[in-house]
Design an enzyme around this catalytic site. Structure first.
Site, PDB file in Angstrom:
ATOM      1  N   CYS A  34       0.824  -1.210   0.000  1.00 17.26           N
ATOM      2  CA  CYS A  34       0.000   0.000   0.000  1.00 17.26           C
ATOM      3  C   CYS A  34       0.853   1.252   0.000  1.00 17.26           C
ATOM      4  CB  CYS A  34      -0.896   0.033   1.248  1.00 17.26           C
ATOM      5  SG  CYS A  34      -2.019  -1.352   1.427  1.00 17.26           S
ATOM      6  N   ASP A 449      16.416  39.726 -14.108  1.00 17.54           N
ATOM      7  CA  ASP A 449      15.025  39.744 -14.559  1.00 17.54           C
ATOM      8  C   ASP A 449      14.257  40.921 -13.956  1.00 17.54           C
ATOM      9  OD1 ASP A 449      12.735  38.006 -15.843  1.00 17.54           O
ATOM     10  OD2 ASP A 449      12.003  38.576 -13.862  1.00 17.54           O
TER      11      ASP A 449
END
Length: 486
Positions: A34, A449
């Site tokens: 699981c 930037d």
């Protein structure tokens, strides 16, 4: 097999989604394995064994749980500054599980011998690369059997088994159940549809709106679009035999399941593993948001809310398309770059029929650009692309076709950045931007930037680099947070 059983069992008992995909639990009383988020009845600690991968659990003799479905678990994320050999090998196996390639070829692309790759892979995952590949195929097939109405033969082919008999034999051997029997046990009402819809899990939280807004703002008319909370785009890929395959995909979000819902045009079934790998890359499904936030939370000391838990780094579906976008975006607005890209697509892209409004072309390939007669600026100039950028686009196309620059999983981002900057007109901003989106490079930082400078205030580029040192190796995520803060 993993140790620290008491700590892992506590995480399993808590059903904490942050551990989903990090380990799997084999339950000896049922013979199944699981995810740590499974909602089935909690097994006793003495019946639990813990494994780092689904492949390791399957090699130990466990079958996947039909309730929590291990095939939906999010993948692992690179947590150091550069790509790990074993991690990249595992990703390449997942991406190419539908194509038959020798381990020699994979090792060569990764710059090592097949013997070395087998040794380090087995040491890390406790299974061989071949066993890992087998589990990738089986889990993809299980996903298709459960969530689609594809024939068992189509499932076998899409998952890369090559023959129905081989698929049936291996499925029965590994899962003690035939593919047909699995489909009956997991049967649910499915709309008959020739297209395929699958779920791809992620590790929450996931800021879906933010990544959707990023993609919407940079959408290229004809190629991709965002409508009604979903992302849609055209697709052009080449399969293992060199055949060109065209189609479309649609990606939505199901927060209750911590998953993206991906619909894939039936024409793309021959390249389904590659399509799903590109979607995972585009939407950054391998990210560990807690690890990223832990390193970047200091950003909030500069300004509260600057860093948000769950932000993803948008990747790309088509590396050349993203590289061209980056070049077109030099010194102009995002909207203006999208307009130029749309003109290129409308003139040199390949028209396709999708039946979806706004999806009309696939982006031109590097080969399409190289096939244009005469100087490239004579072709792109009339569309509004300046001569210098036209030549950069041509040089990028040539570098990709001649394999001088690799944007794939075998790429070394820092080396690729250096190679990109040898192309006349490609500076640090362009090279870093391309690396962060095409090569999943988590540590790019765009100190020049405009958006980054605006978000952080009155600092020089040198000062911004010094500030960002504290954010390694997740500076790409820091950049996305800064853009979002605007």
């Amino acid at each position: 097999m993993l140790k620290n059983v008491s700590g892992l069992y506590a995480a399993f008992k808590a059903k904490d989604s942050r551990f989903d995909g990090r380990f799997f639990v084999g339950v000896s009383s049922t013979g199944i394995y699981c995810r740590p988020v499974c909602r089935a009845k909690q097994p006793k600690p003495e019946n639990c064994t813990f494994y780092s991968t689904a492949a390791e659990a399957e090699q130990a003799g466990f079958r996947p749980c039909l309730l929590c479905r291990p095939e939906l678990a999010p993948g692992s994320s690179v947590t150091d500054a550069t790509a790990n050999l074993v991690y990249r090998a595992a990703r390449m196996l997942e991406e190419n599980c539908g194509n038959v390639q020798s381990l020699d070829e994979f090792a060569g692309r990764l710059g090592c011998t097949d013997r070395h790759l087998r040794r380090v892979f087995t040491a890390e995952y406790n299974v061989s690369p071949v066993q890992y590949l087998q589990t990738c195929r089986l889990l993809l097939a299980k996903n298709l059997l459960t969530d689609t109405d594809l024939s068992v033969l189509d499932v076998a082919m899409a998952a890369g088994f090559g023959s129905l008999r081989r698929f049936n034999d291996l499925f029965k051997k590994q899962y003690n159940l035939s593919p047909t029997a699995l489909r009956k046990r997991t049967s649910k009402e499915k709309k008959h549809n020739s297209d395929v819809t699958l779920a791809l899990g992620y590790r929450p939280p996931y800021r879906w709106e933010e990544i959707l807004n990023f993609l919407a703002g940079r959408a290229i008319a004809g190629v991709d679009t965002v409508k009604n909370g979903e992302y849609m785009r055209t697709v052009h890929l080449v399969n293992a035999e060199g055949k060109h395959v065209y189609g479309w995909i649609r990606v939505g979000h199901k927060s209750s399941n911590n998953a993206l819902i991906v619909t894939v045009n039936e024409t793309l079934l021959p390249v389904l593993p590659l399509v799903l790998a590109r979607v995972r890359h585009l939407f950054d499904l391998y990210c560990d948001p807690d690890a990223v936030y832990q390193m970047l939370s200091s950003m909030n000391n500069i300004r509260p809310g600057l860093c948000v838990l769950g932000i993803r780094l948008p990747g790309c579906f088509n590396a050349f398309e993203m590289a061209v976008r980056a070049v077109l975006g030099q010194q102009i607005t995002v909207k203006a770059a999208s307009t130029l890209a749309a003109r290129i697509v409308n003139t040199y892209g390949t028209p396709i029929q999708t039946g979806i409004e706004g999806l009309t072309h696939v982006f031109p390939s590097p080969e399409d650009i190289l096939a244009l007669d005469g100087p490239i600026e004579n072709h792109l100039g009339p569309l509004g692309v300046i001569a210098a950028q036209s030549r950069i686009i041509y040089d990028l196309a040539r570098a990709i076709v001649q394999r001088e620059i690799d944007f794939g999983l075998s790429a070394q981002p820092e080396e690729a950045i250096k190679k990109l900057m040898t192309i006349r007109g490609v500076g640090s901003w362009t090279a870093q931007y391309i690396a962060m989106h095409t090569m999943e490079w988590p540590d790019a930082f765009l100190e020049t930037d405009v958006g980054v400078k605006k978000a952080l205030g009155t600092y020089t580029s040198k000062e911004l680099l010094e500030i960002a040192e504290a954010w390694r190796p997740w500076r790409s995520y820091a950049t996305i947070n800064l853009w979002n803060a605007l």
